[in-house]
Design a protein around this motif. Sequence first.
Motif: not given
Length: 409
Positions: A174-197
Amino acid sequence: MEKMGALSRWIRNALLLDDAASSKPSTPNHDWALVGLVAVVVLLHLSIIDQPAAAYVFDEAHYVPAAKCLINGTVCNEEHPPLAKALIAVSIQLFGDRGFGWRLPSVLAGSFTLALVYLLTRRFTDSRVALLAAFLLGFENLWFVHSSIAMLDIPAFFFAMLGVYLFTGQRWWLSGLVLGIGMLAKGVVAMVFIALVLYVWVSQERWLSKAALKVTTRVGLSVGIPTALCFLVGLGIYDAVYHAFPSPLHHIASMASYHRTLGSPGVSDSVHPLHWFSGFQNSPYFVTSMQVEDGSIPRYVLQYMDQPNLIILLFSWIALPLVWSDIRERHPLALLAFLLFSVPYLLFILIAHVRVTYPFYMLVFVPSQCILAALALTKLPRRVMLTFCVGVLAWFFYWFPRNPLAPWE
């Protein structure tokens, strides 16, 4: 199934989430205070949401016309993902083609992010620290300004913080789905995924071991796969409906090509990330021209400044040393907030070598910056904390987005 259960328990122990939740001290509940805080922030937004009512502030000049393109069924501004523009389009349809309709999605997303910061902080500490973190974000000028105008950033980072909150609850998919939705607003949300990993990796006792890499890989895939799928499917739906690109991959290639054209760090309003925490010349997002009574040279009133709350910003130089021992000991919230703060910042330093960067790019880590500041303030005497909060409010209202000298529409 037993192996899966054992691995799940192993991950929980590795991330220290169970220990963090069970070790929270018993303190008074501040939920109603949060409701009051969010209400005050929303009212402040609504007091200026239609000012100006029929003129664009900053990059609204790009994104509001792009939202109207979506309404008209045409393609424009394809260099950015479509979700935030779609939210603006829906709001225009519901509330009209004027300031209120343009800006309401950002107002709601920015205000509700305060609740997410509160819930995330409370999960690891107590409601007092959580309320302080939400307070700092609510009166952070750069966050408030961008929550007051129709742009992509604040809706994107609302979903980013929601994804982080779900992540800390071990709801990986579910976290991944929401982060994907965030990337559909602005791709920089991918940085948050990197930080979580990275958080999963370094939070483990023996983080260089094969076992640590196994846990990190498993969690990373559990979050990363739905993030990627949601992003690609969302782009695919947009491309199919609007006949924009043959496939999501063509769309991504087009966005990447556009951002490569912004590779001129010498642009006048570009500010290198190394200067974000040492001061930079602020500039207005909106200028009102007022003719004086005698008909002489007009007076220009500056509004919606790209000015962070310097009380919070400069406190970062003190906050990090104060919480550094917690970060080194891998206390969950301190470590998580530090990575959510430092990873995007370091990535922007690297990006600044190949393309322009602007101060508002720091919005991606402003919520975690406020969490770190709240953690640091709790280590100081109460009178210092209260004085700091008064300073935050004074700076906020001094640089309130709408200049009181400007005429009301």
